[in-house]
Each structure stands twice: as C-alpha cells, then as structure tokens.
Motif scaffolding. Structure first.
Motif, PDB file in Angstrom:
ATOM      1  N   ARG A  11      -4.535  14.983 -11.987  1.00 10.29           N
ATOM      2  CA  ARG A  11      -5.113  13.672 -11.623  1.00 10.29           C
ATOM      3  C   ARG A  11      -6.411  14.030 -10.896  1.00 10.29           C
ATOM      4  O   ARG A  11      -6.462  14.735 -10.085  1.00 10.29           O
ATOM      5  CB  ARG A  11      -3.917  12.928 -10.689  1.00 10.29           C
ATOM      6  CG  ARG A  11      -2.800  12.689 -11.089  1.00 10.29           C
ATOM      7  CD  ARG A  11      -1.955  11.652 -10.816  1.00 10.29           C
ATOM      8  NE  ARG A  11      -1.859  11.798  -9.342  1.00 10.29           N
ATOM      9  CZ  ARG A  11      -0.861  10.965  -8.648  1.00 10.29           C
ATOM     10  NH1 ARG A  11      -0.349   9.891  -9.245  1.00 10.29           N
ATOM     11  NH2 ARG A  11      -0.774  11.051  -7.365  1.00 10.29           N
ATOM     12  N   SER A  55      -5.572  10.622 -15.181  1.00  8.31           N
ATOM     13  CA  SER A  55      -4.544  11.278 -15.177  1.00  8.31           C
ATOM     14  C   SER A  55      -4.306  11.920 -16.581  1.00  8.31           C
ATOM     15  O   SER A  55      -4.034  11.134 -17.736  1.00  8.31           O
ATOM     16  CB  SER A  55      -3.153  10.427 -14.898  1.00  8.31           C
ATOM     17  OG  SER A  55      -2.230  11.098 -14.784  1.00  8.31           O
ATOM     18  N   GLU A  95      -5.632  16.849  -8.078  1.00  8.35           N
ATOM     19  CA  GLU A  95      -4.200  17.416  -7.827  1.00  8.35           C
ATOM     20  C   GLU A  95      -3.374  17.468  -9.076  1.00  8.35           C
ATOM     21  O   GLU A  95      -3.723  16.924  -9.905  1.00  8.35           O
ATOM     22  CB  GLU A  95      -3.663  16.459  -6.712  1.00  8.35           C
ATOM     23  CG  GLU A  95      -3.366  15.078  -7.375  1.00  8.35           C
ATOM     24  CD  GLU A  95      -2.412  14.045  -6.504  1.00  8.35           C
ATOM     25  OE1 GLU A  95      -2.604  14.368  -5.266  1.00  8.35           O
ATOM     26  OE2 GLU A  95      -1.767  13.194  -6.943  1.00  8.35           O
ATOM     27  N   TYR A  97       0.093  16.737  -9.973  1.00  5.06           N
ATOM     28  CA  TYR A  97       1.232  15.451  -9.757  1.00  5.06           C
ATOM     29  C   TYR A  97       2.247  15.888 -10.526  1.00  5.06           C
ATOM     30  O   TYR A  97       2.447  16.144 -11.709  1.00  5.06           O
ATOM     31  CB  TYR A  97       0.738  14.183 -10.186  1.00  5.06           C
ATOM     32  CG  TYR A  97       1.693  13.216  -9.781  1.00  5.06           C
ATOM     33  CD1 TYR A  97       2.028  12.769  -8.975  1.00  5.06           C
ATOM     34  CD2 TYR A  97       2.416  12.582 -11.261  1.00  5.06           C
ATOM     35  CE1 TYR A  97       3.023  11.709  -8.772  1.00  5.06           C
ATOM     36  CE2 TYR A  97       3.373  11.673 -10.821  1.00  5.06           C
ATOM     37  CZ  TYR A  97       3.646  11.194  -9.853  1.00  5.06           C
ATOM     38  OH  TYR A  97       4.651  10.209  -9.569  1.00  5.06           O
ATOM     39  N   SER A 126       0.925  17.041  -5.440  1.00  9.31           N
ATOM     40  CA  SER A 126       1.688  15.786  -4.945  1.00  9.31           C
ATOM     41  C   SER A 126       3.066  15.732  -5.941  1.00  9.31           C
ATOM     42  O   SER A 126       3.258  16.128  -6.786  1.00  9.31           O
ATOM     43  CB  SER A 126       1.057  14.348  -5.263  1.00  9.31           C
ATOM     44  OG  SER A 126       1.703  13.238  -4.918  1.00  9.31           O
TER      45      SER A 126
END
Length: 135
Positions: A11, A55, A95, A97, A126
């Motif tokens: 993401r 994403s 990040e 995810y 995350s």
C-alpha cells in the motif's frame, strides 16, 4: 507455524504522485487506487481526494509462512528501493498490509534481519488478524 494468509498487499500513499505512475513503476495491477485531486466516490461528500492511494495485491488466499513470504517480497522490491525512498522522502508512506485469518490461537515472528530489510526498503507493516468465527 503456518497461518492462513488471505492477503499481503503493498500500500502506498503520496501527496502528489499519480496512482497510475506508482503502479506502473512497480509493475503491479492496483486492486484499489485513487489519485490526489480525483473526485471522491458519489456516495461521499463530493470533495476531492487529498492524497494518492494505491493498494497492490501481492498474495491472495495462500497458506504461507508469513516471515518467509515477506522476505521473498523484500527480495522482489529491493529492485525498487530508490523509488520507495522517493515515495517516503516526498511525504508519502509505503507498507506491507497483511490480513491473517486463523483457525485457532496462533502467532508469527518477524526476526531482526527481516525487520531490518523492511526498514531499509522504507516500508512499514500493518497487520489485521481475524480470529475464527464461533457459533
């Protein structure tokens, strides 16, 4: 310990880059994306998107060792380390995810060498863990 991993996505948020340029640079198809300045969906207040969001799905519905899979993706993304630095240096965020569905009590470990690699790529992590549905 093997955990059901339903998703691992990359993401990206950025204040000015275009979503299509980000996806093109990574060579991945966005699952969700919006570019700064785009109109928000009709169900919202009609304002414009304040930042770009992309994403890109890396893993879907696979039962894998989480640390091994993240390490593999660090290897893949290491070719894009400069671009990831550019994203974060330009006020953005990047990040992994991870969505985990478990059938019983479980956990995972991310050792220091993997965390170092993730950090060196300017990535965060995350994690959402979904326990079994009872009833």
């Amino acid at each position: 310990m093997s955990i059901q991993v339903t998703n691992i996505s990359l993401r990206i948020w950025h204040p000015s880059m275009r979503a299509s340029d980000i996806a093109l640079e990574f060579g991945l198809t966005p699952r969700f994306s919006r570019t700064v300045g785009d109109p928000r969906p009709p169900s919202s207040d009609g304002s414009l998107c304040e930042e770009t969001y992309v994403s890109m799905q890396l893993v879907r519905k696979a039962s894998v060792e989480l640390d091994e899979e993240l390490r593999r993706w660090c290897d893949v993304l290491s070719a894009k380390a400069r671009f990831l630095d550019e994203i974060v240096g330009g006020g953005g965020k990047a990040e992994f995810y991870v969505s985990l569905f478990t059938e019983a009590l479980g956990g995972f470990e991310l050792d220091h060498s993997l965390l170092k690699r993730i950090f060196e790529l300017s990535l965060g992590v995350s994690v959402e863990i979904y326990p079994p549905v009872v009833g």
